[in-house]
Enzyme design. Structure first.
Site, PDB file in Angstrom:
ATOM      1  N   CYS A  44      -4.382   1.674  -1.374  1.00  0.00           N
ATOM      2  CA  CYS A  44      -4.231   0.889  -2.605  1.00  0.00           C
ATOM      3  C   CYS A  44      -4.112   1.791  -3.829  1.00  0.00           C
ATOM      4  CB  CYS A  44      -5.413  -0.059  -2.777  1.00  0.00           C
ATOM      5  SG  CYS A  44      -5.623  -1.230  -1.416  1.00  0.00           S
ATOM      6  N   ARG A 119      -2.549  -7.322   1.851  1.00  0.00           N
ATOM      7  CA  ARG A 119      -1.603  -6.565   1.039  1.00  0.00           C
ATOM      8  C   ARG A 119      -0.335  -7.411   0.905  1.00  0.00           C
ATOM      9  NH1 ARG A 119      -2.668  -1.662   0.088  1.00  0.00           N
ATOM     10  NH2 ARG A 119      -3.764  -1.223   2.032  1.00  0.00           N
TER      11      ARG A 119
END
Length: 204
Positions: A44, A119
């Site tokens: 991330c 995600r």
């Protein structure tokens, strides 16, 4: 409520690292709403830094970036500060603190087993219609260039009503929509087009 391709994006009014934000605030702009599993995680972090590097390119395309996870606003702030301190990159877009998981559930972003967001990427057009949904596994980082390419392709459809062929890149020809009647199909072939159902047209 669930999100569906080609339908109105679920509304939200949320707290972010840039203050209160609603989807309505972005009407007339393209929006990329993207979720990440958790703050202070390696994949991330690389994604957020790349989104930040490409921020001005997104802005030139009339695109607003909005991040999201179920972490608290204080966690987001500390992570943003750490990215700036350690890597010298400032995150210029808002990040939603979806601690009640309302937005994540409305956009099918929740992994209910782990309690974290997946995600995900959603491209929302200026009329606030969902035009693209992508879900990546937690261990696979997004390709930001591909997201930009897809925005450009969607904008050609928006502006010129052209589709784009396989592996299309900016500057290449688009595709005219297939005829809807027999008469139109025959007319297209008579005009010298190779087939009635596939016709290319210059974008620029």
């Amino acid at each position: 409520m669930s999100v569906y391709l080609g339908q109105k994006a679920p509304e939200f009014f949320v707290n972010t690292t840039k203050g209160p934000v609603s989807l309505e605030d972005y009407k007339g702009k393209w929006v990329i709403l993207f979720s990440h599993p958790a703050d202070f995680t390696p994949v991330c972090t690389t994604e957020f830094m790349e989104f930040a590097r490409k921020y001005e390119e997104f802005k030139k395309l009339n695109v607003e970036l909005v991040g999201l996870s179920v972490d608290s606003i204080y966690s987001h702030i500390e992570w943003m500060k750490d990215i700036k301190d350690k890597f010298g990159i400032e995150i210029p877009f808002p990040v939603i603190a979806d601690i009640n998981k309302d937005v994540a559930r409305a956009y099918n972003m929740m992994d209910e087993k782990t309690g974290s967001t997946v995600r995900g990427v959603f491209i929302i057009d200026p009329n606030q219609i969902v035009r693209l949904m992508i879900y990546y596994p937690a261990e696979t980082g997004r390709n930001i260039e591909e997201i930009i390419r897809t925005v450009r392709a969607l904008q050609i459809n928006w502006n010129r009503k052209l589709a784009t062929p396989v592996n299309w890149k900016p500057g290449e020809d688009g595709i005219v929509l297939a005829p809807g009647t027999l008469e139109e199909a025959i007319a297209r072939e008579k005009s010298g087009n190779k087939t009635w159902y596939l016709k290319f047209e210059q974008v620029n």
